[in-house]
Design an enzyme around this catalytic site. Structure first.
Site, short mmCIF file in Angstrom:
data_model
loop_
_atom_site.label_atom_id
_atom_site.label_comp_id
_atom_site.label_asym_id
_atom_site.label_seq_id
_atom_site.Cartn_x
_atom_site.Cartn_y
_atom_site.Cartn_z
N SER A 115 0.80 -1.14 0.01
CA SER A 115 0.10 -0.07 -0.02
C SER A 115 0.90 1.11 -0.16
O SER A 115 1.88 1.24 0.64
CB SER A 115 -1.09 -0.06 1.22
OG SER A 115 -1.64 -1.14 1.32
N SER A 147 2.41 -3.36 8.45
CA SER A 147 2.34 -4.04 9.54
C SER A 147 3.94 -4.71 9.95
O SER A 147 4.33 -5.13 8.86
CB SER A 147 1.49 -5.11 9.75
OG SER A 147 0.25 -4.77 9.28
N GLU A 230 -3.32 -13.66 1.41
CA GLU A 230 -3.58 -12.70 2.59
C GLU A 230 -4.89 -12.93 2.80
O GLU A 230 -5.30 -12.87 4.34
CB GLU A 230 -3.38 -11.50 2.07
CG GLU A 230 -3.58 -10.37 3.02
CD GLU A 230 -3.00 -8.83 2.83
OE1 GLU A 230 -3.17 -8.67 1.47
OE2 GLU A 230 -3.03 -8.00 3.66
N GLU A 363 -15.86 -3.37 0.98
CA GLU A 363 -16.34 -2.96 -0.41
C GLU A 363 -15.63 -3.33 -1.47
O GLU A 363 -16.42 -3.89 -2.39
CB GLU A 363 -16.54 -1.40 -0.50
CG GLU A 363 -17.30 -0.79 0.53
CD GLU A 363 -16.78 -0.57 1.96
OE1 GLU A 363 -15.46 -0.76 2.07
OE2 GLU A 363 -17.41 -0.23 2.97
C1 FAD Z 1 -4.45 -3.05 10.45
C2 FAD Z 1 -4.07 -2.89 9.10
C3 FAD Z 1 -2.93 -3.23 8.72
C4 FAD Z 1 -2.53 -3.12 7.46
N1 FAD Z 1 -1.50 -3.69 7.16
C5 FAD Z 1 -0.71 -3.30 5.59
C6 FAD Z 1 0.51 -4.09 5.38
O1 FAD Z 1 1.28 -4.72 6.15
N2 FAD Z 1 0.89 -3.95 4.11
C7 FAD Z 1 0.38 -3.09 2.99
O2 FAD Z 1 0.83 -3.00 2.01
N3 FAD Z 1 -1.03 -2.66 3.44
C8 FAD Z 1 -1.50 -2.85 4.84
N4 FAD Z 1 -2.69 -2.38 5.20
C9 FAD Z 1 -3.33 -1.45 4.00
C10 FAD Z 1 -4.57 -1.91 3.59
O3 FAD Z 1 -4.28 -2.89 2.58
C11 FAD Z 1 -5.38 -0.88 3.08
O4 FAD Z 1 -5.65 0.30 3.98
C12 FAD Z 1 -6.52 -1.03 1.99
O5 FAD Z 1 -6.21 -1.99 0.82
C13 FAD Z 1 -7.25 0.16 1.72
O6 FAD Z 1 -6.55 1.15 1.02
P1 FAD Z 1 -6.73 2.55 1.51
O7 FAD Z 1 -6.61 2.60 3.16
O8 FAD Z 1 -5.75 3.20 0.52
O9 FAD Z 1 -8.18 3.00 1.32
P2 FAD Z 1 -8.92 3.60 -0.15
O10 FAD Z 1 -8.58 2.69 -1.09
O11 FAD Z 1 -8.63 5.09 -0.17
O12 FAD Z 1 -10.48 3.41 0.24
C14 FAD Z 1 -11.16 4.43 0.95
C15 FAD Z 1 -12.81 4.07 0.91
O13 FAD Z 1 -13.26 3.98 -0.56
C16 FAD Z 1 -13.57 2.69 -0.69
N5 FAD Z 1 -13.43 2.27 -1.89
C17 FAD Z 1 -12.48 2.19 -2.81
N6 FAD Z 1 -12.33 1.80 -3.99
C18 FAD Z 1 -13.79 1.28 -4.10
C19 FAD Z 1 -14.38 0.65 -4.99
N7 FAD Z 1 -13.95 0.42 -6.27
N8 FAD Z 1 -15.84 0.23 -4.82
C20 FAD Z 1 -16.37 0.59 -3.62
N9 FAD Z 1 -15.70 1.25 -2.63
C21 FAD Z 1 -14.36 1.71 -2.72
C22 FAD Z 1 -13.02 1.65 0.39
O14 FAD Z 1 -14.01 0.65 0.60
C23 FAD Z 1 -12.69 2.66 1.69
O15 FAD Z 1 -13.96 2.46 2.20
C24 FAD Z 1 -3.05 -2.42 6.36
C25 FAD Z 1 -4.56 -1.58 6.71
C26 FAD Z 1 -4.95 -2.05 7.99
C27 FAD Z 1 -5.92 -1.13 8.50
#
Ligand code: FAD
Length: 393
Positions: A115, A147, A230, A363
């Site tokens: 990410s 993480s 994953e 989602e």
């Molecule tokens: C506890 C935790 C541990 C994590 N660990 C890791 C890790 O070790 N390595 C790593 O790489 N990442 C990690 N992540 C990141 C995680 O994979 C991302 O947070 C996740 O993929 C969402 O991306 P974003 O936070 O950029 O949200 P965004 O993608 O910006 O999403 C924001 C909102 O928009 C919605 N949305 C986005 N696109 C769509 C769509 N096409 N249709 C409908 N709704 C949509 C989402 O559901 C969300 O509600 C971790 C996250 C958490 C919370």
């Protein structure tokens, strides 16, 4: 060797040669790997015996009965659940031999550099660049929510190697040494008060080409193996009855009769049944996995896991009343693992909020189930044929 009795005999022989009481933990785990008893479905020479995955419990039960140490799987979940299957599928023989043993024994912790601030759900939009310089790649960019980066020796990393082609095609997959110059890890404090995850800045990090996993430009396909694994690793763990979040809630109900109300009883029973259905579905998924690689079905399990964890932990906080609002520790800690059952109800309530985000948001997983499991029409994707460098940002 095909049957459980033969595997049990082999495990007993191993225990006789390496008595747990008098063998140092790391020596024991290394020897277990070398004997092919680490993950029996892996190939011989790589910790396994090429047997069906369903036979692993035979080994685990014998070792547990003998009081043998395990590799603390919750501490090394990213290595075991995500890096290992990807290295096994796409790695060279050299990479498999170098990385899988210390990954399994827990001597080397792994993290996942996927990410970015501008690429989470739309992971293929990522902008971290890897530019080839002879036999090495020079990597610059920023990752986020990583993480265990503060504990990790290695990372699975995806970076953009070709900005001139559409976003899914210009990505390459690497194994990154977290101790290399140019890797900077900064803690990110989360709603629980802890910092399980981090921001990771990559500045001029040099990765030798022999730490590339898969072909140049094929990183998106390689990453699908990681992401499918994953979801199963997060949502599809096989548990005993009441082994998950429902356990502490049900215990509170049994042990604290003064907290009970009719309304909460109905909700607890409904959630108990749903948790049991999810657990049995996880069992079935585990058996399907034994027959092949995880596909999009893991998305459904992870969806159920996230919703149930949030509803059950919410119910538990309600059940405990004012006491449910107490919180055991607000100091910023750097935990080695997520501990749902060893902490208090407030921790469970707050930490489970992340379950519907990590490993793909609910989602996005609904979209995957709709398109790839149910065969419903796909969302319109207008950027599919546009070069990454021309995308609006
Ligand atoms: C506890 C935790 C541990 C994590 N660990 C890791 C890790 O070790 N390595 C790593 O790489 N990442 C990690 N992540 C990141 C995680 O994979 C991302 O947070 C996740 O993929 C969402 O991306 P974003 O936070 O950029 O949200 P965004 O993608 O910006 O999403 C924001 C909102 O928009 C919605 N949305 C986005 N696109 C769509 C769509 N096409 N249709 C409908 N709704 C949509 C989402 O559901 C969300 O509600 C971790 C996250 C958490 C919370």
């Amino acid at each position: 060797m095909t049957d459980a009795a033969e595997l049990r005999r082999r495990t007993q022989e191993f225990l006789a040669a390496h008595p747990p009481a008098s063998t140092a933990r790391t020596d024991f785990l290394r020897a277990r790997f070398d004997a092919g008893l680490a993950w029996v479905h892996f190939p011989e020479g790589l910790g396994g015996l090429g047997l069906p995955r369903t036979l692993q419990p035979v080994v685990d039960a014998e070792l547990a009965a003998a009081g043998a140490p395990d590799n603390d799987p919750r501490r090394i979940g990213i290595g075991l659940g995500m890096a290992a299957p990807t290295i096994l599928q796409y790695g060279t023989e050299e990479q498999k031999r170098r990385f899988l043993r210390p990954l399994w024994t827990g001597e080397e912790v792994w993290c996942q550099l996927f990410s970015e601030p501008g690429a989470g759900s739309d992971l293929a939009a990522l902008g971290t660049r890897a530019v080839r310089d002879g036999d090495t790649w020079v990597v610059d960019g920023q990752k986020v929510w990583t993480s265990s980066a503060h504990l990790a020796r290695w990372a699975i990393l995806i970076a953009r190697t070709d900005p001139d082609v559409p976003k899914h095609r210009g990505i390459t997959y690497f194994l990154c040494d977290m101790t290399d110059p140019g890797v900077e890890v900064r803690p990110l404090r989360q709603i629980t008060g802890e910092a399980e995850f981090n921001e990771v800045f990559l500045t001029g990090v040099r990765i030798p080409d022999d730490r590339r996993l898969g072909e140049v430009g094929d990183g998106w396909r390689v990453a699908q193996t990681t992401l499918n694994n994953e979801r199963v690793a997060i949502g599809g763990r096989r548990l005993p009855r009441e082994g998950g979040m429902i356990g502490p809630a049900a215990r509170t109900w049994r042990e604290r009769p003064e907290l009970r109300t009719h309304d909460l009883h109905q909700r607890l029973l409904t959630l108990w049944v749903e948790a049991e259905v999810a657990r049995l579905t996880g069992e079935r998924l585990g058996q399907q996995l034994a027959a092949g690689h995880p596909g999009p079905e893991g998305a459904g399990m992870k969806l159920a896991f996230a919703r149930l964890n949030q509803e059950i932990s919410g119910l538990e906080v309600e059940l405990r009343g004012a006491e449910g609002l107490l919180y055991d520790d607000w100091t910023m800690r750097r935990p080695e693992l997520v501990d749902f059952t060893g902490r208090d109800a407030g921790y469970r309530y707050l930490r489970s909020k992340g379950n519907s985000i990590e490993g793909g948001t609910s989602e996005v997983l609904l979209n995957i189930v709709a398109e790839r499991v149910l065969g419903l029409p796909a969302e319109p994707r207008t950027d599919k044929d546009v070069a990454w460098k021309d995308l609006a940002r």
